[in-house]
Write a protein that holds these residues in place. Structure first.
Motif, PDB file in Angstrom:
ATOM      1  N   GLN A 127       0.820  -1.204   0.000  1.00 26.17           N
ATOM      2  CA  GLN A 127       0.000   0.000   0.000  1.00 26.17           C
ATOM      3  C   GLN A 127       0.853   1.252   0.000  1.00 26.17           C
ATOM      4  O   GLN A 127       1.799   1.375   0.767  1.00 26.17           O
ATOM      5  N   ASP A 129       0.409   5.357   0.321  1.00 25.97           N
ATOM      6  CA  ASP A 129      -0.532   6.398   0.734  1.00 25.97           C
ATOM      7  C   ASP A 129      -0.019   7.761   0.292  1.00 25.97           C
ATOM      8  O   ASP A 129       1.182   8.033   0.360  1.00 25.97           O
ATOM      9  N   TYR A 134      -5.236   5.961  -1.256  1.00 28.10           N
ATOM     10  CA  TYR A 134      -4.531   4.717  -0.963  1.00 28.10           C
ATOM     11  C   TYR A 134      -4.436   3.869  -2.226  1.00 28.10           C
ATOM     12  O   TYR A 134      -5.445   3.596  -2.875  1.00 28.10           O
ATOM     13  N   ASN A 144     -10.269   6.224  -2.096  1.00 25.52           N
ATOM     14  CA  ASN A 144     -10.323   7.342  -1.152  1.00 25.52           C
ATOM     15  C   ASN A 144     -11.771   7.460  -0.692  1.00 25.52           C
ATOM     16  O   ASN A 144     -12.583   6.555  -0.937  1.00 25.52           O
TER      17      ASN A 144
END
Length: 226
Positions: A127, A129, A134, A144
C-alpha cells in the motif's frame, strides 16, 4: 506455478510455448471457440494471457479491448516483426507488454516471469498512501473517500512510477523504459493514451487532475499541498 492462457492459432507456436512454460510448472490453456475468446479466458481465470494479433475470427485488438471490460489480467502481445504499429495499438488497447515474432522462448519466459512478479509484487509494500488516497500495489486498486477503482497492471505500474517521484517530473523516455523496455516499437502517442486512460480511471475519485502534463518533457503527480 501460474496458469497461462494462449490466444494463438499457430499450433507449432502453441506447442513450443507450452513446452517452455511447462518446464517451469506453469499450466497452459488455449482457445476452443474462436467466437467466445473472452468467455473462455474468464472461465479459465488465468494469471496471464499471451495474445497473437492475427486470429481466425476477430483480431487480437478486438479481444484485448473486450477482455479489458471484464478483467485486468496481465497481457503479453506477440506480433509479426514487420508490423510495428500492431504493438502500439495493442498496448493502447490494454496490453501490458509485447514481443515481436520470431521470438526467443527464453525472452518470452523472462517477460512472463517479470510480469507475474510485477502483478504479485512479492516481498514489496502493498500500500502506498498519499494525502487521503490509498494505492494497493498488490491488487492495483486505488481508493479514497469517494470510492474505489481498479487499474490494469500497466496502469498500476504507471501510477507507481509517478508516485515514487511525486511532485517531480518524470520524462516520457523514463516511463517508456520503465514500462516497455525502452519502447522500441512504440511512440509517445501510446504513452499518452495510457496516461489518458489512467486519468479517466482516476476521475471518479477526483484524482485525474493530480497527473500534470509537462509539455514536451513528461508527467508529474502532484499532491494537494503543491
Amino acid at each position: 506455478m501460474a496458469k497461462i492462457f494462449i490466444v494463438e492459432d499457430n499450433q507449432q507456436i502453441i506447442r513450443n510455448v507450452t513446452d517452455e512454460l511447462s518446464k517451469w510448472q506453469h499450466s497452459v490453456a488455449t482457445v476452443d471457440d474462436w467466437q467466445d475468446v473472452t468467455g473462455e479466458i474468464m472461465a479459465t481465470q488465468p494469471d496471464l494471457v499471451i495474445f497473437d494479433i492475427t486470429l481466425p475470427s476477430f483480431d487480437g485488438f478486438y479481444w484485448i479491448q473486450d477482455l479489458r471490460k471484464h478483467s485486468q489480467v496481465p497481457i503479453i502481445v506477440i506480433s509479426a516483426a514487420d508490423i510495428d504499429s500492431n504493438v502500439m495499438h495493442a498496448v493502447a488497447a490494454g496490453a501490458d507488454d509485447y514481443l515481436m515474432k520470431p521470438f526467443s522462448m527464453t525472452v518470452l519466459l523472462a517477460k512472463v516471469q517479470a510480469l507475474l512478479r510485477r502483478n504479485r509484487q512479492e516481498g514489496n509494500a502493498t500500500q502506498v498512501d498519499w494525502d487521503n488516497n490509498y494505492f494497493n500495489t498488490l491488487t492495483n486498486e486505488v481508493q479514497n473517500e469517494r470510492g474505489q477503482i481498479q487499474l490494469t497492471p500497466t496502469e498500476g505500474a504507471l501510477l507507481q512510477v509517478l508516485l515514487s517521484h511525486r511532485n517531480q517530473t518524470v520524462s516520457k523516455a523514463t516511463l517508456l523504459e520503465w514500462l516497455w523496455q525502452g519502447g522500441k516499437y512504440l511512440n509517445e502517442n501510446t504513452l499518452n493514451v495510457n496516461i489518458s486512460r489512467l486519468r479517466a480511471k482516476l476521475a471518479p475519485l477526483q484524482l485525474d487532475r493530480a497527473i500534470r502534463t509537462e509539455r514536451g518533457v513528461g508527467y508529474r503527480l502532484v499532491t494537494t499541498d503543491e
